[in-house]
Design an enzyme around this catalytic site. Structure first.
Site, PDB file in Angstrom:
ATOM      1  N   TYR A  87       0.819  -1.225   0.000  1.00  0.00           N
ATOM      2  CA  TYR A  87       0.000   0.000   0.000  1.00  0.00           C
ATOM      3  C   TYR A  87       0.848   1.268   0.000  1.00  0.00           C
ATOM      4  O   TYR A  87       0.342   2.345  -0.297  1.00  0.00           O
ATOM      5  CB  TYR A  87      -0.947   0.002   1.219  1.00  0.00           C
ATOM      6  CG  TYR A  87      -1.778  -1.256   1.286  1.00  0.00           C
ATOM      7  CD1 TYR A  87      -2.890  -1.419   0.458  1.00  0.00           C
ATOM      8  CD2 TYR A  87      -1.428  -2.314   2.118  1.00  0.00           C
ATOM      9  CE1 TYR A  87      -3.632  -2.587   0.470  1.00  0.00           C
ATOM     10  CE2 TYR A  87      -2.165  -3.491   2.139  1.00  0.00           C
ATOM     11  CZ  TYR A  87      -3.259  -3.618   1.314  1.00  0.00           C
ATOM     12  OH  TYR A  87      -3.982  -4.785   1.319  1.00  0.00           O
ATOM     13  N   HIS A 132     -12.926 -22.617   0.091  1.00  0.00           N
ATOM     14  CA  HIS A 132     -12.970 -21.155   0.171  1.00  0.00           C
ATOM     15  C   HIS A 132     -12.858 -20.575  -1.247  1.00  0.00           C
ATOM     16  O   HIS A 132     -11.918 -20.879  -1.978  1.00  0.00           O
ATOM     17  CB  HIS A 132     -11.863 -20.607   1.074  1.00  0.00           C
ATOM     18  CG  HIS A 132     -12.061 -19.158   1.367  1.00  0.00           C
ATOM     19  ND1 HIS A 132     -12.785 -18.713   2.460  1.00  0.00           N
ATOM     20  CD2 HIS A 132     -11.689 -18.055   0.687  1.00  0.00           C
ATOM     21  CE1 HIS A 132     -12.834 -17.394   2.434  1.00  0.00           C
ATOM     22  NE2 HIS A 132     -12.177 -16.967   1.372  1.00  0.00           N
ATOM     23  N   ALA A 133     -13.818 -19.715  -1.620  1.00  0.00           N
ATOM     24  CA  ALA A 133     -13.904 -19.241  -3.004  1.00  0.00           C
ATOM     25  C   ALA A 133     -12.656 -18.466  -3.421  1.00  0.00           C
ATOM     26  O   ALA A 133     -12.095 -17.704  -2.639  1.00  0.00           O
ATOM     27  CB  ALA A 133     -15.135 -18.348  -3.151  1.00  0.00           C
ATOM     28  N   HIS A 176     -18.275 -11.019  -6.513  1.00  0.00           N
ATOM     29  CA  HIS A 176     -16.947 -10.690  -5.986  1.00  0.00           C
ATOM     30  C   HIS A 176     -15.860 -11.409  -6.801  1.00  0.00           C
ATOM     31  O   HIS A 176     -14.911 -10.785  -7.287  1.00  0.00           O
ATOM     32  CB  HIS A 176     -16.876 -11.095  -4.506  1.00  0.00           C
ATOM     33  CG  HIS A 176     -15.521 -10.957  -3.909  1.00  0.00           C
ATOM     34  ND1 HIS A 176     -15.117  -9.837  -3.219  1.00  0.00           N
ATOM     35  CD2 HIS A 176     -14.437 -11.783  -3.928  1.00  0.00           C
ATOM     36  CE1 HIS A 176     -13.861  -9.987  -2.830  1.00  0.00           C
ATOM     37  NE2 HIS A 176     -13.421 -11.164  -3.247  1.00  0.00           N
ATOM     38  N   GLU A 177     -16.020 -12.700  -6.964  1.00  0.00           N
ATOM     39  CA  GLU A 177     -14.997 -13.488  -7.673  1.00  0.00           C
ATOM     40  C   GLU A 177     -14.892 -13.072  -9.144  1.00  0.00           C
ATOM     41  O   GLU A 177     -13.806 -13.009  -9.716  1.00  0.00           O
ATOM     42  CB  GLU A 177     -15.306 -14.990  -7.579  1.00  0.00           C
ATOM     43  CG  GLU A 177     -15.282 -15.545  -6.164  1.00  0.00           C
ATOM     44  CD  GLU A 177     -13.976 -15.291  -5.430  1.00  0.00           C
ATOM     45  OE1 GLU A 177     -12.929 -15.179  -6.088  1.00  0.00           O
ATOM     46  OE2 GLU A 177     -14.009 -15.169  -4.193  1.00  0.00           O
ATOM     47  N   HIS A 208     -12.596 -10.229  -9.729  1.00  0.00           N
ATOM     48  CA  HIS A 208     -11.184 -10.607  -9.873  1.00  0.00           C
ATOM     49  C   HIS A 208     -10.907 -11.018 -11.320  1.00  0.00           C
ATOM     50  O   HIS A 208      -9.907 -10.630 -11.925  1.00  0.00           O
ATOM     51  CB  HIS A 208     -10.847 -11.799  -8.974  1.00  0.00           C
ATOM     52  CG  HIS A 208     -10.778 -11.483  -7.502  1.00  0.00           C
ATOM     53  ND1 HIS A 208      -9.952 -10.526  -6.987  1.00  0.00           N
ATOM     54  CD2 HIS A 208     -11.416 -12.035  -6.436  1.00  0.00           C
ATOM     55  CE1 HIS A 208     -10.081 -10.497  -5.656  1.00  0.00           C
ATOM     56  NE2 HIS A 208     -10.969 -11.398  -5.302  1.00  0.00           N
ATOM     57  N   GLU A 224      -9.807  -6.718  -4.587  1.00  0.00           N
ATOM     58  CA  GLU A 224     -10.970  -7.185  -3.829  1.00  0.00           C
ATOM     59  C   GLU A 224     -12.206  -6.311  -4.063  1.00  0.00           C
ATOM     60  O   GLU A 224     -13.325  -6.747  -3.828  1.00  0.00           O
ATOM     61  CB  GLU A 224     -10.639  -7.214  -2.328  1.00  0.00           C
ATOM     62  CG  GLU A 224      -9.497  -8.148  -1.951  1.00  0.00           C
ATOM     63  CD  GLU A 224      -9.704  -9.580  -2.423  1.00  0.00           C
ATOM     64  OE1 GLU A 224     -10.867 -10.000  -2.582  1.00  0.00           O
ATOM     65  OE2 GLU A 224      -8.696 -10.278  -2.663  1.00  0.00           O
ATOM     66  N   HIS A 252      -7.955 -17.308   5.961  1.00  0.00           N
ATOM     67  CA  HIS A 252      -6.824 -16.488   5.521  1.00  0.00           C
ATOM     68  C   HIS A 252      -5.620 -16.550   6.461  1.00  0.00           C
ATOM     69  O   HIS A 252      -4.511 -16.247   6.062  1.00  0.00           O
ATOM     70  CB  HIS A 252      -7.275 -15.036   5.317  1.00  0.00           C
ATOM     71  CG  HIS A 252      -8.442 -14.925   4.372  1.00  0.00           C
ATOM     72  ND1 HIS A 252      -9.703 -15.356   4.706  1.00  0.00           N
ATOM     73  CD2 HIS A 252      -8.540 -14.470   3.108  1.00  0.00           C
ATOM     74  CE1 HIS A 252     -10.523 -15.160   3.702  1.00  0.00           C
ATOM     75  NE2 HIS A 252      -9.851 -14.618   2.712  1.00  0.00           N
ATOM     76  N   ARG A 292      -6.312  -6.084   2.752  1.00  0.00           N
ATOM     77  CA  ARG A 292      -6.907  -5.851   1.427  1.00  0.00           C
ATOM     78  C   ARG A 292      -8.427  -5.720   1.498  1.00  0.00           C
ATOM     79  O   ARG A 292      -9.025  -4.944   0.765  1.00  0.00           O
ATOM     80  CB  ARG A 292      -6.528  -6.998   0.489  1.00  0.00           C
ATOM     81  CG  ARG A 292      -7.062  -8.350   0.913  1.00  0.00           C
ATOM     82  CD  ARG A 292      -6.539  -9.498   0.071  1.00  0.00           C
ATOM     83  NE  ARG A 292      -5.084  -9.592   0.158  1.00  0.00           N
ATOM     84  CZ  ARG A 292      -4.352 -10.397  -0.596  1.00  0.00           C
ATOM     85  NH1 ARG A 292      -4.936 -11.186  -1.483  1.00  0.00           N
ATOM     86  NH2 ARG A 292      -3.054 -10.438  -0.468  1.00  0.00           N
ATOM     87  N   TYR A 293      -9.062  -6.497   2.382  1.00  0.00           N
ATOM     88  CA  TYR A 293     -10.529  -6.471   2.446  1.00  0.00           C
ATOM     89  C   TYR A 293     -11.018  -5.224   3.172  1.00  0.00           C
ATOM     90  O   TYR A 293     -12.045  -4.668   2.822  1.00  0.00           O
ATOM     91  CB  TYR A 293     -11.072  -7.734   3.127  1.00  0.00           C
ATOM     92  CG  TYR A 293     -10.661  -9.009   2.417  1.00  0.00           C
ATOM     93  CD1 TYR A 293     -11.209  -9.350   1.184  1.00  0.00           C
ATOM     94  CD2 TYR A 293      -9.702  -9.861   2.955  1.00  0.00           C
ATOM     95  CE1 TYR A 293     -10.830 -10.509   0.520  1.00  0.00           C
ATOM     96  CE2 TYR A 293      -9.319 -11.025   2.309  1.00  0.00           C
ATOM     97  CZ  TYR A 293      -9.886 -11.343   1.088  1.00  0.00           C
ATOM     98  OH  TYR A 293      -9.500 -12.485   0.442  1.00  0.00           O
TER      99      TYR A 293
HETATM  100  O1  X8Z Z   1     -12.077 -14.354   1.058  1.00  0.00           O
HETATM  101  C1  X8Z Z   1     -12.915 -13.650   0.508  1.00  0.00           C
HETATM  102  C2  X8Z Z   1     -13.313 -13.942  -0.925  1.00  0.00           C
HETATM  103  C3  X8Z Z   1     -12.192 -14.498  -1.717  1.00  0.00           C
HETATM  104  S1  X8Z Z   1     -10.957 -13.340  -2.101  1.00  0.00           S
HETATM  105  C4  X8Z Z   1     -14.443 -14.931  -0.947  1.00  0.00           C
HETATM  106  N1  X8Z Z   1     -13.524 -12.656   1.201  1.00  0.00           N
HETATM  107  C5  X8Z Z   1     -13.204 -12.379   2.591  1.00  0.00           C
HETATM  108  C6  X8Z Z   1     -13.662 -13.496   3.517  1.00  0.00           C
HETATM  109  O2  X8Z Z   1     -14.428 -14.369   3.098  1.00  0.00           O
HETATM  110  O3  X8Z Z   1     -13.273 -13.494   4.695  1.00  0.00           O
HETATM  111  C7  X8Z Z   1     -14.507 -11.730   0.672  1.00  0.00           C
HETATM  112  C8  X8Z Z   1     -14.886 -10.838   1.804  1.00  0.00           C
HETATM  113  C9  X8Z Z   1     -13.926 -11.096   2.922  1.00  0.00           C
HETATM  114 ZN    ZN Z   2     -11.471 -11.765  -3.364  1.00  0.00          ZN
END
Ligand code: X8Z
Ligand code: ZN
Length: 650
Positions: free
Chosen positions: A245, A380-381, A410-411, A414, A438, A540, A549-550
């Site tokens: 950043y 996890h997506a 969301h996906e 990307h 994101e 994560h 990032r989120y």
């Molecule tokens: O991990 C994600 C996405 C994939 S980049 C599904 N997100 C975070 C989470 O699930 O904790 C989106 C929002 C926050």
């Molecule tokens: Zn994402």
């Protein structure tokens, strides 16, 4: 001079060639690539006398094609492991990562030899990205160890589940019918069940099955990550994450980043506290036996989500105006027999309607849209770029409900970013910063989830805009967007402290709960100890994904939304804006996406929003009527936002 350059480029090509042959052994896909073209194509280009032009040739004709091949191999083996968690597939990822580290070192050494004219900003940027080794700065043994730890922690998380037969204490002895994985079973259970005893059991059992099992690995992970960070010139791994950043070219430093993130949180905090107080009151009424204090934190098992990071699960009994539409279209999607394919097509359609790119055929053929039978996968997506011929994929265990429809958007955001910047050089094929990546899909989803848009696609019957329906909409959006912010902030505030040593390894769990209690106002429903490692119950943390990032995304997506709304000619309140069909909005966004990371992020951001600064003003504007409404209800109920923490809040 010319002939010397000629010789250099042959040598460079030679080492790239040798390397590629090595990597080629690990991935069948490499055999499809004709590397000899690489050599021939560069020959006529060598007539350069000026070093910058020469380096540009090296970058485009030597570095870039080779980097593409190496990164492809990496993505390929990672994908194979993620869609089929086996020891063999893990071993393949470790081998390719070792090769990839080698490649990074070879190329960095090569580029460092050139005597560059630092006045060319693009070359300077490329130089920094290519010469920063990251994990490749470590000795080979450490690289293998850290990659194995991350792969193992990811596997623990992804194969974990809860045995619903509470009499069985060993999860391995759980009958198949009683074993619930996170996606979709536990996730849905938490959203739907009001059985507090069971909810408490699952809350704890999930943490026993995940975080507790990776505590030792995580401690070693921190040590190796820090070693790599130091070798790259950073004080610790937290500083190295934040470098994503910072923008040295604009004198935007690590200190500025930390200060600005905290400033954003301070802007948002009052609204979060209003929402927290309102939901706490509703939970006290719903669960009178759970001992929720009027001035206390909320017990974590009652919020409809494993980590309390979004609270849509409590919408049913907390809605502001229960007799008005609740804007959760899950029931309607089920009634209309929605399919997973239709959900993805809907998202693509929104993108193409504003002039963005359609998905290539390979996206539809090679993605994994549903949980497969008979093998373990990382559910996890995620969205994947294979860096060749627009090859992009999504991996997601989709369920038919509104939350997954939003996650699909969301996906797909990307994926759109991947497609937009595919003509950039490899080091620039990434987001302006990780928060931008994101934010793309979420920005579009802010339009898609408006009542008007949902009505236009037949998912909401009645879109008559009246103030109460509008407040219902803002409230359900706040349960996702505002609730997320303290969680999004502390995930890495916590890891920054772990990396810097402020939180020591004997306080890993206590340090986590200090943050959760203070920022989220959430307490654990059962006693915790240093045998536990509750952060590891979140994907994560297990999978080594930076999380600020989120937080950044959830702030800037409202700034981007506002800018796109203006471009689309929207008038009226921000929360009513739907940019559907606006080519002007799509062009503004697409132009920024196509830059990748070739420009400092504030410059890319300014081109769309008119400002270089992240700011929560647009977000607060979106929720302004809701803020006033919540403040009035809380005042009427005599509820003071905020919480105090007692010793027996565990
Ligand atoms: O991990 C994600 C996405 C994939 S980049 C599904 N997100 C975070 C989470 O699930 O904790 C989106 C929002 C926050
Ligand atoms: Zn994402």
């Amino acid at each position: 001079m010319v002939s010397k350059l000629k010789m250099d480029i042959r040598i460079n090509l030679g080492s790239a060639w040798t390397f590629l042959v090595l990597v080629g052994l690990c991935s069948a896909r490499f055999h499809q690539v004709d590397i000899s073209n690489l050599v021939q194509d560069t020959e006529p280009e060598l007539n350069h006398t000026d070093m910058n032009t020469y380096v540009k040739t090296w970058l485009t004709q030597v570095y870039n094609p080779a980097a593409q091949l190496v990164t492809q191999a990496d993505s390929e083996t990672q994908w194979d492991y993620n869609v089929n968690i086996t020891d063999d597939n893990q071993e393949a990822t470790l081998l390719v990562s070792a090769q990839s580290a080698n490649f990074t070192r070879v190329m960095a050494t090569q580029l460092k030899k050139f005597d560059l004219n630092a006045s060319d900003a693009t070359i300077k940027r490329l130089h920094k990205k290519i010469t920063e080794l990251g994990i490749a700065a470590l000795p080979d043994d450490d690289i293998r160890e850290i990659n194995k730890i991350i792969a193992d922690m990811t596997a623990v998380f992804s194969t974990a589940g809860v045995c619903m037969n509470e009499a069985i204490t060993d999860p391995k002895a759980c009958p198949k019918a009683d074993f619930m994985p996170l996606d979709p079973n536990i996730t849905n259970f938490l959203r739907e069940s009001r059985d507090t005893r069971k909810l408490r059991y699952i809350w704890k059992a999930w943490r026993d099955a995940t975080g507790a099992k990776m505590r030792k690995n995580f401690i070693r992970y921190v040590a190796i990550k820090n070693k790599a960070a130091k070798l790259n010139g950073y004080a610790d791994s937290g500083v190295s994450w934040r470098a994503n950043y910072a923008e040295p070219a604009l004198n935007y430093t690590d200190t500025d980043v930390l200060r600005d993130l905290e400033g954003l949180w301070q802007q948002i905090r009052p609204l979060y506290m209003d929402l927290h107080a309102y939901v706490r009151r509703k939970l006290m009424e719903k669960y009178p036996t759970e001992n929720i204090r009027k001035d206390g934190p909320i017990p974590g098992h009652l919020l409809g989500n494993m980590w309390g990071q979004s609270w849509e699960g409590v919408l049913n009994f907390t809605q502001l105006f229960p007799d008005k539409p609740k804007i959760d279209v899950t029931d309607e999607m089920k009634r209309q027999n929605y399919t997973v394919d239709r959900m993805f097509r809907l998202s693509e359609q929104f993108q193409t309607n504003i002039g963005l790119k359609p998905m290539p055929p390979v996206f539809w053929n090679a993605s994994m849209f549903e949980r497969p039978e008979g093998r373990e996968v990382v559910c996890h997506a995620s969205a994947w770029d294979f860096y060749r011929n627009s090859e992009v994929r999504i991996k997601m265990c989709t369920d038919i409900n509104m939350q997954d429809l939003i996650t699909i958007h969301h996906e797909m955001g990307h994926i759109q970013y991947f497609l937009q910047y595919e003509n950039q050089l490899m080091p620039f094929r990434e987001g302006a910063n990780s928060g931008f990546h994101e934010a793309v899909g979420d920005t579009l989803a802010l339009s898609v989830s408006t009542p008007r848009h949902l009505a236009s696609i037949g998912l909401l019957k009645d879109d008559k805009s009246d103030p109460e329906t509008d407040l219902n909409f803002m409230y359900s959006t706040a349960l996702e967007k505002i609730v997320f912010l303290p969680f999004g902030y502390i995930m890495d505030r916590y890891r920054y402290d772990v990396f810097s040593g402020k939180i020591t390894s004997d306080r890993l769990n206590a340090g986590w709960w200090d943050y959760v209690k203070k920022y989220q106002g959430i307490a654990p429903p059962v006693e915790r100890s240093e045998k536990d490692f509750d952060p590891g119950s979140k994907y994560h943390i297990a999978a080594d994904v930076e999380y600020m990032r989120y937080f950044v995304s959830f702030v800037i997506q409202f700034q981007l939304h506002k800018a796109l709304c203006n471009a689309s000619g929207h008038t009226g309140p921000l929360y009513q804006c739907d940019i559907n069909g606006s080519k002007a909005a799509g062009k503004l966004l697409g132009d920024m996406l196509s830059l990748g990371s070739s420009q400092p992020w504030p410059i890319a951001f300014e081109a769309v929003t008119g400002t270089r600064k992240m700011d929560a003003g647009a977000l607060l504007e979106f929720f302004e009527p809701l803020t006033r409404h919540l403040q009035a209800i809380n005042a009427k109920n005599g509820d003071r936002p905020g919480w105090t923490i007692h010793k027996d809040d565990f």
